[in-house]
Design a protein around this motif. Structure first.
Motif, PDB file in Angstrom:
ATOM      1  N   CYS A  85       0.822  -1.207   0.000  1.00 48.97           N
ATOM      2  CA  CYS A  85       0.000   0.000   0.000  1.00 48.97           C
ATOM      3  C   CYS A  85       0.856   1.256   0.000  1.00 48.97           C
ATOM      4  CB  CYS A  85      -0.932   0.014   1.200  1.00 48.97           C
ATOM      5  SG  CYS A  85      -1.945   1.503   1.208  1.00 48.97           S
ATOM      6  N   TYR A 100      -7.109  -1.389   8.321  1.00 49.24           N
ATOM      7  CA  TYR A 100      -7.265  -0.563   7.116  1.00 49.24           C
ATOM      8  C   TYR A 100      -7.842   0.782   7.502  1.00 49.24           C
ATOM      9  CZ  TYR A 100      -9.630   0.899   2.749  1.00 49.24           C
ATOM     10  OH  TYR A 100     -10.083   1.580   1.648  1.00 49.24           O
ATOM     11  N   CYS A 105      -6.733   5.558   1.815  1.00 47.01           N
ATOM     12  CA  CYS A 105      -6.795   4.725   0.601  1.00 47.01           C
ATOM     13  C   CYS A 105      -7.158   5.541  -0.637  1.00 47.01           C
ATOM     14  CB  CYS A 105      -7.821   3.628   0.816  1.00 47.01           C
ATOM     15  SG  CYS A 105      -8.061   2.551  -0.592  1.00 47.01           S
ATOM     16  N   ILE A 106      -6.480   5.225  -1.756  1.00 49.46           N
ATOM     17  CA  ILE A 106      -6.834   5.868  -3.015  1.00 49.46           C
ATOM     18  C   ILE A 106      -7.492   4.880  -3.984  1.00 49.46           C
ATOM     19  CG2 ILE A 106      -5.019   7.606  -2.810  1.00 49.46           C
ATOM     20  CD1 ILE A 106      -3.395   6.049  -4.856  1.00 49.46           C
ATOM     21  N   CYS A 108      -6.191   1.958  -5.333  1.00 47.36           N
ATOM     22  CA  CYS A 108      -5.360   1.450  -6.434  1.00 47.36           C
ATOM     23  C   CYS A 108      -5.440  -0.067  -6.560  1.00 47.36           C
ATOM     24  CB  CYS A 108      -3.913   1.849  -6.221  1.00 47.36           C
ATOM     25  SG  CYS A 108      -3.147   0.999  -4.833  1.00 47.36           S
ATOM     26  N   ARG A 109      -5.824  -0.744  -5.477  1.00 43.71           N
ATOM     27  CA  ARG A 109      -6.019  -2.187  -5.476  1.00 43.71           C
ATOM     28  C   ARG A 109      -4.736  -3.002  -5.585  1.00 43.71           C
ATOM     29  NH1 ARG A 109      -9.368   0.083  -9.026  1.00 43.71           N
ATOM     30  NH2 ARG A 109      -8.637  -1.030 -10.865  1.00 43.71           N
ATOM     31  N   CYS A 111      -3.011  -3.787  -3.041  1.00 41.15           N
ATOM     32  CA  CYS A 111      -3.113  -4.733  -1.924  1.00 41.15           C
ATOM     33  C   CYS A 111      -3.817  -6.011  -2.351  1.00 41.15           C
ATOM     34  CB  CYS A 111      -3.852  -4.094  -0.748  1.00 41.15           C
ATOM     35  SG  CYS A 111      -5.440  -3.366  -1.188  1.00 41.15           S
TER      36      CYS A 111
HETATM   37  S1  SF4 Z   1      -6.363   0.007  -2.602  1.00 39.83           S
HETATM   38 FE1  SF4 Z   1      -4.286   0.850  -2.737  1.00 39.83          FE
HETATM   39  S2  SF4 Z   1      -4.346   2.623  -1.393  1.00 39.83           S
HETATM   40 FE2  SF4 Z   1      -6.142   1.367  -0.852  1.00 39.83          FE
HETATM   41  S3  SF4 Z   1      -5.461   0.019   0.795  1.00 39.83           S
HETATM   42 FE3  SF4 Z   1      -5.140  -1.104  -1.104  1.00 39.83          FE
HETATM   43  S4  SF4 Z   1      -3.011  -0.660  -1.683  1.00 39.83           S
HETATM   44 FE4  SF4 Z   1      -3.624   0.881  -0.155  1.00 39.83          FE
END
Ligand code: SF4
Ligand code: SF4
Lengths: 269, 398
Positions: A85, A100, A105-106, A108-109, A111
């Motif tokens: 992340c 979490y 969070c932006i 981006c996925r 994770c």
């Molecule tokens: S989606 Fe991206 S920003 Fe959000 S928790 Fe997962 S890695 Fe982090």
């Protein structure tokens, strides 16, 4: 002391009380699904389902047998999702849980892609989607003596909440006490550097759909690559400046020596 | 300029621009739809496949294909290969548009695009994606600055022009450093997936493979785009320049190939390339068609001296790179069980629209700006002796 949960799959009867308790505690809506010819439901973890019981049919001495395995975030000791992340929305707490913070969070996925267990899920249907996953009920137990909702709901004692180290000890004892009953493997003790959730089983874990993972944390290689970044930065900058300087010097000297010579070289055709 | 060429330009363009505009506008509509209805409504992405076409094409291919900017800037300003000066402007412009496209694609792909600035205030320095985000952001600014003289020159703004020129070399070096870092970090990102990325592709040297393949594709992209734009806009272009770029490619691809194969040999994993896993076919196409074949072709002078053949060889390099990035970020990357993914048509529409927008800007820039010659005063500065280069040349034959 990091906490953990020990799952003794031989004690699980597939009642899914944990699944329901999780939905209740986390205020998650029901999911509409279709009959897929199994009692296992819903088909996958999702933004509305943080845990579910997987029903595996195996053959045991010619007899068909069901094995029930509860799945959820494993709360890894060295979690890939946390290392992945970019904004630090996922954090590993000293007492075990991987939590979490949607304030960072932006979406981006990364994770979701990084997790070796395929756990984090996304609210795809939403215009403002967040990542969702099991929290190990950090809003229940620290400070109180309440266990995670799923553990509290389990009627057979298949789930046990406690200190991770103590649970590993207990799992070893259970295997030693009933050598024929369990395979000699505590899933989660060593996998990808260890996880907070630990499993005991009568059949090999690969037959239960558990990923077959190495002992090295998946964060090791990327961490090594990232530690090379600052030296690489300095080295490339120095190298480029050096080459530039050398070239300029050579150019200046050759112009000084033979002005017309250079002009000839420049003719490109 | 002959009357015949003018006619050709007039005939050629409106039709092409019409298609481009249609694609560009359809994409805008799709993006609007996405912001109203969410990602789920217009993608085939799922929990089982959280990254799709946009990440593979727009991010992974987009960044690599924009490598022409830093490789050419390095060749010209650092290594003193002045002869490539004629193509540097279009290389920088393509790179700048490429990175803008990457950022725009991310604004569509991110679940919370309105929070993209969180990457600036919340730092996780252990995340390769953090580094990619930082570098892409800074490098886009660097590219804008590197290109700005062309615009200032046109506007006749001499003060900012002087200011930018005075920091040109530091800018170029910054661009190279940033590119080295994030081109390789895109590979580091995948290092987090040892359990899902096919072992034929997964290797700790992935960052180096990413970097070398990007450096190799840089000149190939410059050959590709300048060949096209010299035809479309009638710029004069010496074969020597493109042939020189073509000559460099086999060496870089050679380093890449040695790394790629050597790593497998060293790890005693070469047998993976001969396993019956259908993915190995992809790997072989990558290596044979995208690396070995262009190496062989481009080491022949006859290929380098022929525009169409050179163009074809550059296409092979580009195709090989695209396949490689698709492999590592999608095709050779295992998803969760029980999910399928094939991009929704709206995903294609967005990606196509971004490319169309970039092309529209290339056309606009070529119409309004001097894309192929350095400013006269700069020419004078750099080459005291007069050269035979014709100013604002038009092709005598094509
Ligand atoms: S989606 Fe991206 S920003 Fe959000 S928790 Fe997962 S890695 Fe982090
Ligand atoms: S199981 Fe996945 S989501 Fe849970 S802590 Fe580990 S890496 Fe993170």
């Amino acid at each position: 002391m990091p906490k953990g949960v020990l799952v003794d799959t031989t004690k699980c009867i597939g009642c899914r009380a944990c699944q329901v308790a999780c939905k209740q505690w986390n205020g998650l809506p029901a999911e509409e699904t279709v009959n897929r010819g199994t009692y296992e439901n819903p088909p996958h973890l999702s933004g509305k389902t943080f845990t579910k019981v997987r029903f595996t049919e195996i053959e045991d001495n010619g007899r068909l047998q069901w094995v029930f395995t509860k799945i959820q975030c494993m709360h890894c000791v060295d979690p890939a999702c946390v290392a992945a992340c970019l904004v630090g929305a996922l954090q590993k707490r000293d007492d075990g849980p991987v939590i979490y913070d949607k304030g960072r969070c932006i979406g981006c996925r990364y994770c979701m892609m990084a997790c070796p267990f395929g756990i984090p899920t996304f609210e795809w249907w939403d215009r403002w989607p967040w990542i969702r996953k099991c929290t190990l009920c950090v809003n229940r137990w620290p400070g109180t003596d309440q266990e995670p909702a799923c553990v509290a709901a389990c009627p057979t004692g298949a789930l046990k909440f406690g200190d991770r180290e103590a649970l590993i000890e207990e799992a070893r004892e259970r295997i030693a006490a009933h050598p024929g009953k369990y395979v000699n493997h505590i899933y989660g003790e060593k996998e990808v550097g260890g996880t907070s959730w630990l499993y005991l089983s009568a059949v090999p874990f690969t037959e239960l759909g558990f990923p077959n993972l190495g002992e090295e944390a998946v964060t090791v290689n990327p961490a090594r690559a990232m530690s090379a970044v600052p030296p690489a930065l300095v080295a490339v900058a120095a190298l480029m400046s050096g080459i530039y300087w050398l070239n300029k010097r050579r150019q200046r000297m050759s112009t000084a020596r033979a002005g017309d010579h250079q002009a000839k070289e420049e003719v490109t055709k | 300029m002959t009357g015949h060429e003018v006619a050709e330009e007039r005939r050629g363009f409106p039709f092409g621009t019409l298609i481009l505009s249609a694609v560009a506008i359809l994409g805008l509509a799709t993006v609007l739809y996405r912001y109203i209805n969410g990602l789920g409504a217009m993608t085939d992405l799922s929990d089982g496949r959280a990254w799709g076409l946009w990440i593979s094409f727009d991010l992974y291919c987009g960044v690599a294909l924009a490598a022409g900017g830093f490789t050419l800037a390095g060749a010209v300003y650092i290594f003193g290969r002045e002869k490539y000066h004629t193509v540097i402007r279009s290389a920088i412009l393509t790179a700048f548009l490429g990175y803008t496209l990457v950022i725009l694609a991310l604004l569509v792909d991110l679940g919370q695009p309105w929070y993209i600035w969180h990457a600036i205030i919340y730092w996780n320095v252990h995340s390769p994606l953090f580094e990619v985000a930082m570098c892409v952001m800074t490098y886009t600014i660097v590219l804008a600055l590197e290109f700005s003289p062309v615009v200032f020159e046109r506007l006749g703004w001499h003060v900012p022009l002087k200011a930018i020129r005075s920091i040109q070399i530091p800018l170029v070096i910054a661009g190279i450093v940033l590119s080295t870092l994030h081109q390789s970090s895109l590979g580091s990102m995948l290092l987090m997936m040892p359990e899902t990325l096919d072992p034929l592709w997964y290797t700790p040297v992935l960052p180096l493979l990413f970097l070398t393949s990007a450096v190799a594709v840089g000149p190939a992209m410059v050959i590709f785009e300048t060949t096209l734009s010299s035809r479309a806009f009638g710029h004069k272009l010496s074969t020597d320049v493109l042939a020189g770029l073509g000559r460099a490619i086999p060496y870089i691809l050679g380093v890449y190939l040695v790394l790629k194969i050597g790593d497998l040999v060293f790890a005693k994993e070469l047998s993976l390339a001969f396993s019956d896993n259908p993915r190995t076919i992809l790997w072989w196409i990558e290596v044979v068609v995208g690396v070995v074949l262009p190496m062989v072709l481009l080491s022949r002078p006859s290929v380098r001296q022929s525009r169409p053949k050179l163009f074809g060889a550059a296409l092979l390099v580009i195709g090989g790179l695209i396949l490689n990035r698709f492999d590592v970020s999608w095709l050779a990357l295992g998803g969760r069980l029980g999910y399928d993914y094939f991009p929704h048509w709206m995903e294609f529409a967005v990606s196509a629209a971004l490319v169309a927008w970039a092309m529209i800007w290339v056309i606009v820039a070529n119409r309004l700006l001097r894309m192929h010659e350095a400013a006269p005063e700069e020419e004078a500065e750099h080459h005291p002796a007069p050269t035979t280069k014709p100013a604002a040349g038009r092709p005598t034959a094509s």
